[in-house]
Design an enzyme around this catalytic site. Structure first.
Site, PDB file in Angstrom:
ATOM      1  N   ARG A 198     -22.057  54.657   6.181  1.00 42.39           N
ATOM      2  CA  ARG A 198     -21.363  55.410   5.129  1.00 42.39           C
ATOM      3  C   ARG A 198     -22.372  56.324   4.431  1.00 42.39           C
ATOM      4  NH1 ARG A 198     -18.954  52.447  -0.025  1.00 42.39           N
ATOM      5  NH2 ARG A 198     -21.172  52.331  -0.567  1.00 42.39           N
ATOM      6  N   GLU A 257     -10.221  55.015  -0.066  1.00 40.65           N
ATOM      7  CA  GLU A 257     -10.416  54.150  -1.235  1.00 40.65           C
ATOM      8  C   GLU A 257      -9.894  54.788  -2.513  1.00 40.65           C
ATOM      9  OE1 GLU A 257     -14.580  53.252  -1.730  1.00 40.65           O
ATOM     10  OE2 GLU A 257     -15.187  55.241  -1.073  1.00 40.65           O
ATOM     11  N   ARG A 266       0.848  -1.204   0.000  1.00 38.04           N
ATOM     12  CA  ARG A 266       0.000   0.000   0.000  1.00 38.04           C
ATOM     13  C   ARG A 266       0.872   1.239   0.000  1.00 38.04           C
ATOM     14  NH1 ARG A 266      -5.077  -1.874   2.753  1.00 38.04           N
ATOM     15  NH2 ARG A 266      -4.468  -3.931   3.434  1.00 38.04           N
ATOM     16  N   CYS A 299     -12.816  47.370   4.782  1.00 38.31           N
ATOM     17  CA  CYS A 299     -14.229  47.003   4.624  1.00 38.31           C
ATOM     18  C   CYS A 299     -14.554  46.607   3.184  1.00 38.31           C
ATOM     19  CB  CYS A 299     -15.141  48.127   5.081  1.00 38.31           C
ATOM     20  SG  CYS A 299     -14.934  49.614   4.102  1.00 38.31           S
ATOM     21  N   GLY A 340     -11.286  51.016   1.836  1.00 36.58           N
ATOM     22  CA  GLY A 340     -12.255  50.393   0.907  1.00 36.58           C
ATOM     23  C   GLY A 340     -11.452  49.741  -0.199  1.00 36.58           C
ATOM     24  N   ASN A 370     -12.117  47.644  -2.471  1.00 38.77           N
ATOM     25  CA  ASN A 370     -12.662  47.439  -3.824  1.00 38.77           C
ATOM     26  C   ASN A 370     -12.252  48.596  -4.722  1.00 38.77           C
ATOM     27  OD1 ASN A 370     -14.003  45.288  -2.674  1.00 38.77           O
ATOM     28  ND2 ASN A 370     -15.900  46.428  -2.380  1.00 38.77           N
ATOM     29  N   ASP A 371     -12.601  49.812  -4.286  1.00 32.56           N
ATOM     30  CA  ASP A 371     -12.232  50.962  -5.112  1.00 32.56           C
ATOM     31  C   ASP A 371     -10.724  51.187  -5.096  1.00 32.56           C
ATOM     32  OD1 ASP A 371     -14.378  52.288  -6.526  1.00 32.56           O
ATOM     33  OD2 ASP A 371     -15.339  52.424  -4.566  1.00 32.56           O
ATOM     34  N   HIS A 429     -21.851  44.435  -8.808  1.00 27.95           N
ATOM     35  CA  HIS A 429     -23.076  44.650  -8.035  1.00 27.95           C
ATOM     36  C   HIS A 429     -23.714  43.321  -7.622  1.00 27.95           C
ATOM     37  CE1 HIS A 429     -27.460  45.416  -7.728  1.00 27.95           C
ATOM     38  NE2 HIS A 429     -27.052  46.477  -7.048  1.00 27.95           N
ATOM     39  N   ARG A 486     -23.961  50.490   3.583  1.00 22.43           N
ATOM     40  CA  ARG A 486     -24.007  51.208   2.304  1.00 22.43           C
ATOM     41  C   ARG A 486     -25.386  51.825   2.185  1.00 22.43           C
ATOM     42  NH1 ARG A 486     -20.830  46.402   0.536  1.00 22.43           N
ATOM     43  NH2 ARG A 486     -19.042  47.092  -0.709  1.00 22.43           N
TER      44      ARG A 486
HETATM   45  C1  PEP Z   1     -14.871  49.657  -1.424  1.00 21.74           C
HETATM   46  O1  PEP Z   1     -14.735  50.416  -2.370  1.00 21.74           O
HETATM   47  O2  PEP Z   1     -13.987  48.876  -1.025  1.00 21.74           O
HETATM   48  C2  PEP Z   1     -16.151  49.610  -0.692  1.00 21.74           C
HETATM   49  C3  PEP Z   1     -16.294  48.855   0.368  1.00 21.74           C
HETATM   50  O3  PEP Z   1     -17.170  50.362  -1.165  1.00 21.74           O
HETATM   51  P1  PEP Z   1     -18.097  49.972  -2.408  1.00 21.74           P
HETATM   52  O4  PEP Z   1     -17.869  48.552  -2.705  1.00 21.74           O
HETATM   53  O5  PEP Z   1     -19.493  50.260  -1.943  1.00 21.74           O
HETATM   54  O6  PEP Z   1     -17.635  50.917  -3.456  1.00 21.74           O
HETATM   55 MG    MG Z   2     -16.034  52.085  -2.664  1.00 23.78          MG
END
Ligand code: PEP
Ligand code: MG
Length: 862
Positions: free
Chosen positions: A595, A722, A84, A808, A743, A745-746, A432, A539
């Site tokens: 926010r 951001e 094995r 965030c 932030g 994401n941005d 989104h 948001r």
């Molecule tokens: C970001 O930009 O990281 C954020 C949390 O805000 P949103 O996604 O609403 O632009």
């Molecule tokens: Mg943002």
């Protein structure tokens, strides 16, 4: 020191008889060999076993065979053997085990006399079959086991072997064993095996050990047979003896029925091992207990019973679902077999995420329509709908539906609420649909760009040309990114007490806060149920899409001047106040960070003709004028246009209304005895003066509300970092801000100059070609974006020593982002409510790992 290292190395022989004291190590001989030694030490009746080290197997693959006389010597004359695999971590797999090595014509004849023709022939056939397929690499189609194992079928199989190889079937044990070892050693080096184990985390140079063991056949006089037994359910982790016993007296057929029945314990369906051989059964139960206590794991034991009694051939960690993994870890710690720290370290955080959602049963067949980006975990079934309105209508009829859109816009929010799952053709993990899907806990697949929508005929078309009409049933698997035909079997979400217990233990070890991004009372309740320490991001714009607010919002946008605008906003004020009050009440005793309004205004306006007509009717304006105003508001690049604080400065009435609503809600809940810490956050800041201007108005609103309501309250005003400039200017920004929340994401979008809504189109090509190691919207780019965050944090601290720091963006729940935030002394991370449990566990594991690197994850592989 050098001498000790040499001695250490020379301790290990190329082959080692497994005894209680033989030098043996999982990193030299593999986990299976080490486990067998542990069984021997626990006085379990393990047949004679020899372990070949990684180095030996490596040599075998290169054609250097070990001394076969020495290898065979411990097994006596005419042995029957099994080989094995024994890789360092049992999860890394290995070649299939080969049993009954040593079977040949003479042995067959002798065994036929002892145990009967049927049993002996069946054994020989099985050996020839596995030797032909795994060692001689012949076509498996040619080597089916016959229904009746008799002399003719044996002769036929041997003839096939001889025809295919032009050789007689090898009769010498030494030859058979050498060939088995060679083929197993080489299989480990094959490309498929390498890729498979690397996918499970094995390093490039992972070694393979082999264990050669005397067969215990489970045949002979009296109650003989063989089987496997385990002591807890692999699905739930709860105590339950299950397994399989193949008794010789039943012609080695399974006892019990074939549909997963319990074969071992007393059962109405027929004789069980417990009744047939109570002593062996009792011993096996005791062995399970020993394993749990000493191997500190729930094991499955493979055993055989013959005239000499019970033999324990092997023991493996039981295969387990995520739910069972949590239950087992918690039970072992509760029984004080492992410390709580280890229980917390043993569970993969991703396992929790699976438990929070329904999943497709891993055993189910998958007919894949299309694959996209797995954006919100869990699986859901529903009928295809192509518009938000149809989703709502479907929900009203009580029919589960899947909303399929090219991409979603804020107007789809109610449809998304109504749908069981969402599928989009465009967008990435921060689109989104993805953000809302995660927030709602709705399974979501985005960026399925190979799918097309034929709106005219109300259908979708898969990449292979299959057409699915609105109303057809499909399944969205947001965990893997697949969309499937029909309704495969599901496993339900399983938030049991073990889940809660594990997370409570995790909280005691973690050293960074975890908050949730939550916009609605339902989100906030989820966040609270998952013990988020507060809301890190509300948001507020999502609130404007609810109910009849969209209409009021549109009126506000079309207002002629400040006075008109204020009067419309006065109608929105009580609605916003009620929103905030509901959130504050749910989050009693915690912190809520609101926010201020962020998106560009035109997101609230219709984009098609029918929508324009509706709006013209609502505003009693000519359609041409409405179209003109909508046009005037549209921007070439809205994500970099008039949104966030820019809107707050250009049209201050919106932020004034929001500040007042927040403070009036604060005053109201304080009056009803609720303790709440309120934070107000300004989005898309790029200059200190923006903060100064907004702060002056927000402070003014607070003072006014305190006076009119005759209440006193504290609040914090902070900035969402951001834009790259906000990170660079964090020092002077922090002088006016009590907290900075990154932030990501941005910040990722702007650092890369990469549209978060469009990146899905080329991201897979970029990742495949190694331009980016990962999608930076999914895994925080520590090198680039991280550098900006670290700089922003350090500069922010210069501006304000005790500035509160957090992230965030959607990265907030990811392991690498949490590790980064811990390293830079952040106060908390904030993520979607459904990721809060995962973040709590991850944060605890990171804290434990940095505290004590010695705590082991899997005891059997060390
Ligand atoms: C970001 O930009 O990281 C954020 C949390 O805000 P949103 O996604 O609403 O632009
Ligand atoms: Mg943002």
């Amino acid at each position: 020191m050098i001498g000790a290292a040499v001695q250490q190395q020379t301790q290990y022989q190329p082959m080692t008889l497994i005894t209680a004291t033989a030098p043996m190590n999982a990193s030299v001989h593999g986990g299976r060999a080490k486990c067998l030694q542990r069984l021997v030490r626990l006085d379990m009746p393990v047949p004679v076993t020899v372990a070949l080290s990684f180095d030996t197997v490596h040599d075998i693959a290169k054609g250097r065979m070990p001394d076969m006389d020495s290898l065979l010597q411990p097994f006596g004359d005419q042995p029957l053997l099994s080989v094995r695999p024994s890789s360092q971590d049992p999860d890394w797999g290995g070649p299939s085990a080969i049993l009954n090595i040593g079977m040949n014509d003479a042995r067959h004849a002798a065994m036929a006399r002892q145990m009967g023709e049927h049993a002996a022939t069946a054994l020989y056939l099985r050996f020839v079959q596995s030797y032909a397929i795994h060692v001689a690499r012949l076509d498996p189609e040619e080597f089916y086991l016959p229904d009746v194992p008799d002399a003719d079928s044996l002769r036929a199989m041997l003839d096939t072997y001889e025809t295919e190889t032009d050789e007689l079937f090898p009769q010498e044990t030494r030859v058979q064993l050498s060939e088995v070892l060679r083929s197993m050693a080489r299989a480990w080096d094959g490309t498929t095996a390498r890729l498979l184990r690397q996918a499970k985390g094995a390093p490039q140079d992972a070694g393979l050990g082999l264990v050669v063991q005397a067969m215990a056949l489970g045949v002979g006089k009296g109650e003989c047979g063989s089987g496997v037994i385990q002591y807890v359910s692999g699905d739930t982790g709860l105590p339950q003896i299950t397994g399989r016993y193949l008794g010789q007296s039943q012609g080695r057929e399974a006892l019990g029925d074939a549909d997963g029945a319990i074969y071992l314990t007393k059962d109405a369906r027929g004789p069980s091992l417990e009744e047939l051989n109570p002593d062996a059964f009792e011993a096996l139960v005791a062995f399970g207990d020993l394993c749990r206590k000493h191997l500190r794991e729930e094991m499955q034991i493979e055993f055989a019973i013959d005239a000499d009694g019970l033999h324990v051939l092997d023991a493996m960690r039981i295969q387990r679902s995520s739910r069972a993994a949590v239950r087992i870890a918690v039970d072992l710690a509760t029984e004080q077999i492992i410390p709580r720290e280890e229980a917390v370290l043993r569970v993969e955080p991703a396992a929790l995420s699976e438990m929070l959602h329904r999943q497709i049963d891993p055993r189910a067949k998958r007919d894949v329509i299309v694959s996209g980006i797995a954006a919100s975990p869990g699986a859901a079934v529903g009928r295809i709908v192509l518009t938000a309105a149809e989703a709502q209508a479907s929900a009203a009829r009580g029919e589960p539906c899947v909303l399929v859109r090219r991409e979603t816009t804020p107007e789809d929010i109610r449809g998304m609420h109504a749908a069981q799952a969402v599928l989009t053709m465009r967008g990435g993990v921060t689109s989104h649909a993805a953000v809302i899907g995660r927030g709602l806990g709705v399974p979501c697949v985005v960026g399925a760009s190979d799918l097309s929508i034929d709106r005219k005929h109300g259908r979708i078309i898969s990449p292979d040309g299959r057409s699915f009409a609105a109303g057809d049933m499909i399944t969205v698997d947001g965990t893997t990114g697949q969309v499937l035909v029909g309704e495969p079997p599901m496993l339900e979400a399983a938030l049991d007490s073990a889940f809660q217990t594990l997370l409570e233990w995790a909280d005691a070890f973690r050293d960074i806060g975890v908050r949730a991004n939550a916009d609605t009372p339902a989100d906030a309740r989820t966040a609270r149920n998952f013990a988020a320490e507060g809301i890190g991001l509300v948001r507020t714009e999502h609130m404007f899409f609810e109910g009849d607010r969209l209409g009021v919002m549109r009126e506000m946008i079309f207002a002629e001047d400040g006075d008109d605008r204020r009067s419309v906003l006065d109608r929105l004020l009580p609605m916003q106040r009620a929103d905030f009050q509901a959130l504050f009440e749910i989050m009693e005793g915690r912190t809520v960070c609101v926010r201020l309004f962020d998106p560009p205004l035109h997101e609230f306006l219709p984009s098609d003709k029918a929508g324009l007509r509706d709006l013209a009717e609502q505003l009693a304006m000519p359609i041409a004028e409405v179209a003109e105003r909508v046009d005037a508001l549209s921007e070439y690049n809205p994500m970099l246009g008039m949104r966030g604080v820019r809107l707050g400065i250009a049209i201050p009435e919106i932020y004034d209304m929001q500040a007042r609503a927040i403070f009036e809600a604060t005053a109201a809940v304080i009056k009803s005895g609720i303790d709440i810490t309120v934070e107000i956050m300004i989005p898309l800041v790029s200059a200190m003066r923006e903060v100064e201007l907004v702060k002056a108005r927000v402070d003014g609103a607070a003072t006014a509300v305190m006076t009119t309501t005759k209440t006193q309250f504290d609040y914090r005003l902070g900035v969402m970092v951001e834009t790259p400039r906000a990170a660079l200017r964090a020092e002077d920004i922090a002088a006016h801000a009590e907290f900075l929340s990154f932030g990501t994401n941005d910040l990722t979008q702007m650092t890369y100059g990469l549209s978060r809504d469009d990146a899905g189109r080329f991201m897979s090509a970029y990742v495949q070609q190694g331009v980016y190691a990962e999608d930076p919207f999914h895994t925080l780019d520590i090198e680039g974006v991280g550098e900006l965050i670290a700089m922003g944090a350090a500069r922010g601290r210069i501006g304000r020593k005790d500035v509160i720091l957090s992230i965030c963006g959607e990265h907030g729940g990811n392991r690498s982002a949490i590790a980064f935030c811990r390293e830079h002394g952040f106060d908390y991370v904030s993520c979607s409510p459904f990721r809060v449990p995962v973040a709590r566990l991850t944060a605890a594991q990171l804290a434990l790992q940095s505290r004590a690197k010695t705590v082991t994850k899997a005891p059997l592989v060390t």
